[in-house]
Design a protein around this motif. Sequence first.
Motif: not given
Length: 708
Positions: A385-389
């Motif tokens: 989820q890091n890229l989505f965040v």
Amino acid sequence: QPTAFPTAPTPGMESAFEPVDFADLQELLEGVQNGTVQDPVASALEQGVAETKKVSDSIDSQLELLEEESVGDYVKSFDSFQELHQEIVATDSLLEKMERMLGTFQSDLSSISDEIRMLQGQSLQMNLKLQNRRGLQTLMSEYVSSVVVSPQLVRQICEEEINEAYLGYLSELNKKLDHVKQQEMQKLPSCAQSAPELEKLRTKAVARIKDFLLQKVNSLKKPKTNLQILQRNVLVRFKSMTQFLAEHHGAVAEEVKAHYVGTMSAVYLKQFRTYVTSLQKLELEYAATKSDLLVNEGQSAGRLWDNLGLGRSVQLKDKGNVFSLSGRDAILEQLDKDPIIAHTNKDKVKYYHEQLFRSHQMLLMDTATSEFLFLNDFFDTKGDQNLFVEVFGKTTQYFLDSLEAFLANSWDSVGLLLMVRIVDFYRKRMQQRKVSCLDSYLDALQLLLWPRLRVVLEANIVSLRKAYQQNLQIPSNSNPHLVTRRFAELAASLYFLSSQEDTGLPDNLQQPLSTMRQEFCTLLSAMANRLDGQDSGLVFLVNNYDLVLTVFHERHLSRSATSVFEDLHSDQVQKFVESQLMRHFPELVTFVKNTEPAVAHIDETARGSGGPSPPPGVDVQKMEQVVRSFAANWKKERDQIHQYVMVSFSNFSNGMGILKQVLTQLLLYYTRLQKVIRKAFPQQPPAFANEMVSNTTILMEVRRDNFT
């Protein structure tokens, strides 16, 4: 031959064989011996021999005839037999020749079989050599194709238009690069010669892919662009390019990813900010303020009209209801509807804040789901989820900041609880989609909404407590108070919204609702004590409790929510009934209560057991006075009670129920009076007993009132 000795008969033989009579046989034998009777066997044999000779002679004669005929036939067929013999001889010679030929052929076949075996062995050897050569050819071909950089591939990588066909060229180049990177291949001279050319192609391909992807990402900035369609129909088809960059040039891959994050983060923030701004134009002009509590200590006359929705500054259709649901709960059945589109709202309909909140949160949920799945597919994030965040961080923070700013001035507890329910619904919807990218954001929303709801409820509780402590509310009559209407609507709304489904909400609201109910009841009792008149306070409490129950029952609340007020209402009604009877029939009530203990020990069923005079403690003169006074005045007093009840209670059904209880209690007191008289005069009733009103007459009056 010697005859066998007869054996002893076995048991049962006598019953199985019967005795044979040989008398006739004996006579026949004797006759033959004497010559008087001819032997039948001998005569039969003589006749048979004669017949046999006749038959034998006949057969011999026939055989002689047939022999003569066959000799003639054979003589006639002699030529044919001779020809047949010649043919047989010729056939034998022919068969001998064939036998010799077959023998020769058999020997030839043996030699051919040996040659075939030899050829078969040679064929197997040649086939094995061919397979080995083909395997070598395949290996060499693969090696050559993986090492040699053809002019066609150079032209395709450097000059061809980047489209779906270009992905095939990249795949071929990728195979060559992977092959050259192998450690055992780097030792070969051919690989060493082709490595520089492949490196040039890799650099060129990386540069062209970078420019292509940046151009496609920049196209997402264009206004009125459907981002999801462009992502799914264009970018996803070229996801192998991002994989190529990640394998062969990590820095450029990170640069492309960073450019996408920066671009989409700004695009989403701008789009959602524009959308929220357009929705704000559709929000109701009047929003609840701190003055919209259950009790407003600084309320002026003009502000009172505004609270009732009758002020001039805000039209009634543009004002919301702070305490009552008024259909606001319908949003819970519309959580899956499409978001509100501001520019299509031609009817200029105004919405509550929770309706706008549902709209932009649903759009956020759908957009976030699409973006998360796209990132997982295009950049191969594998669920991270890091890229989505990074992409959605600014957007979610914008919503959190906007909500926090809204909550700072929000005093609409119904709207806050609806927003809590909306967030809870969308959390479950994301769980159904198996997408957890918004979990932390939804948690943050709940952490903002719940404390604010508690603050608003606590402010309403404090307003009730201050009104009681400072005597801010003085009722002018016994009708339901405005505070009661507000409390009933607010409590019913909160109970209703928190009991729609098993979400755990009642546990969070149980303590503030219980405290609010206690403070309200305390304030109501204090206001009732400030009313003038003997029964005004009771009427005030009954009317207000009845209003609360009416609102609760309209919402079909559970017994746990209504039981407290049902008990309070019942207690006050009972006090009112006793008060009315004490006011209009004081002698009857007092006499019954005082005299019943004096006759409690007397058994009413034991007739004639008592003395001629009443027991001590029974005032016969007072008894006679009570009987005659009741007979003379009971109808007039009943009419006065009827009139007072009808005027005092605003709810007609409630008033009729209370009137019925008053008359029923009156009949009960009168029945107890009759019982006291029967116990006091067990042998013979007193003379004034004939003046008593019958129970049937009183019942008829009660039924007449009910019918009316």
